[in-house]
Structures are given as C-alpha cells and as structure tokens.
Design a protein around this motif. Sequence first.
Motif, PDB file in Angstrom:
ATOM      1  N   LYS A  17       0.827  -1.207   0.000  1.00 35.78           N
ATOM      2  CA  LYS A  17       0.000   0.000   0.000  1.00 35.78           C
ATOM      3  C   LYS A  17       0.862   1.258   0.000  1.00 35.78           C
ATOM      4  O   LYS A  17       0.489   2.262  -0.592  1.00 35.78           O
ATOM      5  N   GLU A  18       1.990   1.180   0.698  1.00 39.19           N
ATOM      6  CA  GLU A  18       2.839   2.357   0.864  1.00 39.19           C
ATOM      7  C   GLU A  18       4.300   2.062   0.535  1.00 39.19           C
ATOM      8  O   GLU A  18       4.757   0.930   0.653  1.00 39.19           O
ATOM      9  N   CYS A  19       5.012   3.097   0.159  1.00 44.00           N
ATOM     10  CA  CYS A  19       6.450   3.026  -0.083  1.00 44.00           C
ATOM     11  C   CYS A  19       7.154   2.601   1.198  1.00 44.00           C
ATOM     12  O   CYS A  19       6.867   3.123   2.270  1.00 44.00           O
ATOM     13  N   ARG A  20       8.058   1.640   1.102  1.00 45.98           N
ATOM     14  CA  ARG A  20       8.752   1.168   2.306  1.00 45.98           C
ATOM     15  C   ARG A  20       9.784   2.170   2.818  1.00 45.98           C
ATOM     16  O   ARG A  20      10.314   2.020   3.902  1.00 45.98           O
ATOM     17  N   PHE A  21      10.064   3.203   2.024  1.00 46.22           N
ATOM     18  CA  PHE A  21      11.008   4.246   2.443  1.00 46.22           C
ATOM     19  C   PHE A  21      10.284   5.553   2.718  1.00 46.22           C
ATOM     20  O   PHE A  21      10.891   6.627   2.680  1.00 46.22           O
ATOM     21  N   ALA A  22       8.994   5.505   3.017  1.00 45.11           N
ATOM     22  CA  ALA A  22       8.173   6.714   3.157  1.00 45.11           C
ATOM     23  C   ALA A  22       8.694   7.672   4.229  1.00 45.11           C
ATOM     24  O   ALA A  22       8.423   8.872   4.155  1.00 45.11           O
ATOM     25  N   ASP A  23       9.447   7.183   5.202  1.00 50.59           N
ATOM     26  CA  ASP A  23       9.962   8.048   6.262  1.00 50.59           C
ATOM     27  C   ASP A  23      11.245   8.766   5.856  1.00 50.59           C
ATOM     28  O   ASP A  23      11.733   9.626   6.594  1.00 50.59           O
ATOM     29  N   GLU A  24      11.795   8.443   4.689  1.00 50.63           N
ATOM     30  CA  GLU A  24      13.043   9.052   4.249  1.00 50.63           C
ATOM     31  C   GLU A  24      12.773  10.241   3.329  1.00 50.63           C
ATOM     32  O   GLU A  24      11.743  10.317   2.670  1.00 50.63           O
ATOM     33  N   ASP A  25      13.723  11.164   3.252  1.00 53.71           N
ATOM     34  CA  ASP A  25      13.593  12.322   2.375  1.00 53.71           C
ATOM     35  C   ASP A  25      13.461  11.880   0.924  1.00 53.71           C
ATOM     36  O   ASP A  25      14.141  10.954   0.471  1.00 53.71           O
ATOM     37  N   GLY A  26      12.602  12.550   0.160  1.00 51.56           N
ATOM     38  CA  GLY A  26      12.429  12.270  -1.255  1.00 51.56           C
ATOM     39  C   GLY A  26      11.443  11.157  -1.547  1.00 51.56           C
ATOM     40  O   GLY A  26      11.207  10.828  -2.697  1.00 51.56           O
ATOM     41  N   HIS A  27      10.875  10.565  -0.509  1.00 49.20           N
ATOM     42  CA  HIS A  27       9.903   9.485  -0.690  1.00 49.20           C
ATOM     43  C   HIS A  27       8.546   9.901  -0.124  1.00 49.20           C
ATOM     44  O   HIS A  27       8.482  10.612   0.862  1.00 49.20           O
ATOM     45  N   THR A  28       7.512   9.450  -0.737  1.00 50.90           N
ATOM     46  CA  THR A  28       6.148   9.682  -0.249  1.00 50.90           C
ATOM     47  C   THR A  28       5.487   8.328  -0.012  1.00 50.90           C
ATOM     48  O   THR A  28       5.934   7.306  -0.553  1.00 50.90           O
ATOM     49  N   THR A  29       4.429   8.331   0.763  1.00 54.02           N
ATOM     50  CA  THR A  29       3.771   7.059   1.084  1.00 54.02           C
ATOM     51  C   THR A  29       3.255   6.344  -0.162  1.00 54.02           C
ATOM     52  O   THR A  29       3.271   5.124  -0.234  1.00 54.02           O
ATOM     53  N   ASP A  30       2.834   7.109  -1.186  1.00 54.33           N
ATOM     54  CA  ASP A  30       2.289   6.472  -2.388  1.00 54.33           C
ATOM     55  C   ASP A  30       3.356   6.132  -3.428  1.00 54.33           C
ATOM     56  O   ASP A  30       3.047   5.649  -4.507  1.00 54.33           O
ATOM     57  N   GLY A  31       4.630   6.378  -3.107  1.00 58.84           N
ATOM     58  CA  GLY A  31       5.721   5.996  -4.004  1.00 58.84           C
ATOM     59  C   GLY A  31       5.919   6.934  -5.176  1.00 58.84           C
ATOM     60  O   GLY A  31       6.454   6.536  -6.207  1.00 58.84           O
ATOM     61  N   THR A  32       5.513   8.192  -5.019  1.00 53.58           N
ATOM     62  CA  THR A  32       5.636   9.146  -6.131  1.00 53.58           C
ATOM     63  C   THR A  32       6.597  10.290  -5.840  1.00 53.58           C
ATOM     64  O   THR A  32       6.659  11.230  -6.609  1.00 53.58           O
ATOM     65  N   GLY A  33       7.343  10.221  -4.748  1.00 56.13           N
ATOM     66  CA  GLY A  33       8.276  11.302  -4.421  1.00 56.13           C
ATOM     67  C   GLY A  33       9.401  11.393  -5.434  1.00 56.13           C
ATOM     68  O   GLY A  33       9.590  10.502  -6.275  1.00 56.13           O
ATOM     69  N   PRO A  34      10.198  12.492  -5.369  1.00 56.09           N
ATOM     70  CA  PRO A  34      11.283  12.686  -6.336  1.00 56.09           C
ATOM     71  C   PRO A  34      12.353  11.593  -6.299  1.00 56.09           C
ATOM     72  O   PRO A  34      13.024  11.355  -7.297  1.00 56.09           O
ATOM     73  N   GLU A  35      12.511  10.919  -5.189  1.00 55.76           N
ATOM     74  CA  GLU A  35      13.483   9.834  -5.078  1.00 55.76           C
ATOM     75  C   GLU A  35      12.848   8.455  -5.295  1.00 55.76           C
ATOM     76  O   GLU A  35      13.531   7.442  -5.252  1.00 55.76           O
ATOM     77  N   CYS A  36      11.529   8.428  -5.504  1.00 54.90           N
ATOM     78  CA  CYS A  36      10.819   7.155  -5.689  1.00 54.90           C
ATOM     79  C   CYS A  36      10.719   6.809  -7.171  1.00 54.90           C
ATOM     80  O   CYS A  36      10.479   7.666  -8.006  1.00 54.90           O
ATOM     81  N   ASN A  37      10.885   5.561  -7.481  1.00 57.51           N
ATOM     82  CA  ASN A  37      10.670   5.105  -8.858  1.00 57.51           C
ATOM     83  C   ASN A  37       9.545   4.066  -8.917  1.00 57.51           C
ATOM     84  O   ASN A  37       9.358   3.416  -9.931  1.00 57.51           O
ATOM     85  N   GLY A  38       8.819   3.905  -7.839  1.00 62.86           N
ATOM     86  CA  GLY A  38       7.721   2.941  -7.786  1.00 62.86           C
ATOM     87  C   GLY A  38       8.153   1.568  -7.321  1.00 62.86           C
ATOM     88  O   GLY A  38       7.337   0.800  -6.830  1.00 62.86           O
ATOM     89  N   GLU A  39       9.436   1.237  -7.482  1.00 60.74           N
ATOM     90  CA  GLU A  39       9.926  -0.070  -7.050  1.00 60.74           C
ATOM     91  C   GLU A  39       9.894  -0.226  -5.534  1.00 60.74           C
ATOM     92  O   GLU A  39       9.924  -1.338  -5.024  1.00 60.74           O
ATOM     93  N   CYS A  40       9.797   0.884  -4.837  1.00 57.17           N
ATOM     94  CA  CYS A  40       9.771   0.841  -3.378  1.00 57.17           C
ATOM     95  C   CYS A  40       8.481   0.214  -2.848  1.00 57.17           C
ATOM     96  O   CYS A  40       8.392  -0.126  -1.684  1.00 57.17           O
TER      97      CYS A  40
END
Length: 165
Positions: A17-40
Amino acid sequence: MAYVLEIRQRVISGYAKECRFADEDGHTTDGTGPECNGECRWLDGGVREIEDRGTSEIAMDDDDLEEHGSPVAWAAWYLTKNHPEITESSAGMTETFDAQWRNHVPDHAWLSGSSEEPYNSEIETETTVRVTGEFDTNQRSKVFALAVLPYDRMTRELRERNEGD
C-alpha cells in the motif's frame, strides 16, 4: 456425491500500500516522491491480499449432463466460458495436448490463473480451481487438459474425441 468444481477467488496485488522508504527524504507514502521510482512498493514476488472472495462449489446437475453429454464436457465448458483466466495446472502437464490427455491427475491438483483489473494494473483477481467429487483421475486429466485451452479449441478437441456424445 456429485461432479464438483471448487472455485476460489481472491483479489491480490504485488505492490504494498505504501512506499517502504516513506519516512526518508524524497519518498512519499504512495511511491511518487522525487526519489521514488515505484519499485519501493514492489513486494518482490510476494502478494498482498486485498479481498478473499471465498470458495464456491459448482455441481453438475441433470440439465448440465443432458446439455453437455458428460462430466468432462460440462466442466471444460464451464471453466472455459466462465473462467478464461485459467491457464496453468499444478499437475505438471506436458506441452502437447495428447500427452496431457493421457495424464492421470490426482484429486489434490488444481488449475489456476489470474486476470488483471482493467483500471488498475497493480491489482489482479487470482482464481484457483479443484476438480472434485465423482471425477476420477482420468476424467480430471481430461478436464485439466481442456480447461486451459481457448474456448474454440476446447470445443474442437471435445468433438474430435467424441467426449460428451
């Protein structure tokens, strides 16, 4: 006892449901942050169950037997018409239809397949079928060989083998 198809369905996803790195900078819970590529959110081959639709038992009745001619023809027709997503077998069938036709499939074997949700490619419905009741191993092997075929080919194979007449 009757000729029975046990059909289990569940809705699953290979994504959390959520990015496993959501607590880190550049990541969002839905996996769309600037550091997220969806693989999270990818579960690395695992699945998350969204809904268990349970198991239904479909039993052949006298009308089905009259219409289709045999338990094998009825089961193959029912599965190819109502569950075209069935494409795999736990019985280790070989690649050629004639070899599959001769296998003897035990009662604990199953057919399976999945269909992707049309509006969300991360979600699919997984279907598992057991062929139980009065089916013997030979009949079950015929159902297994036929149920994974497209409808047109399944009906042609039934006609060629006079199954159901």
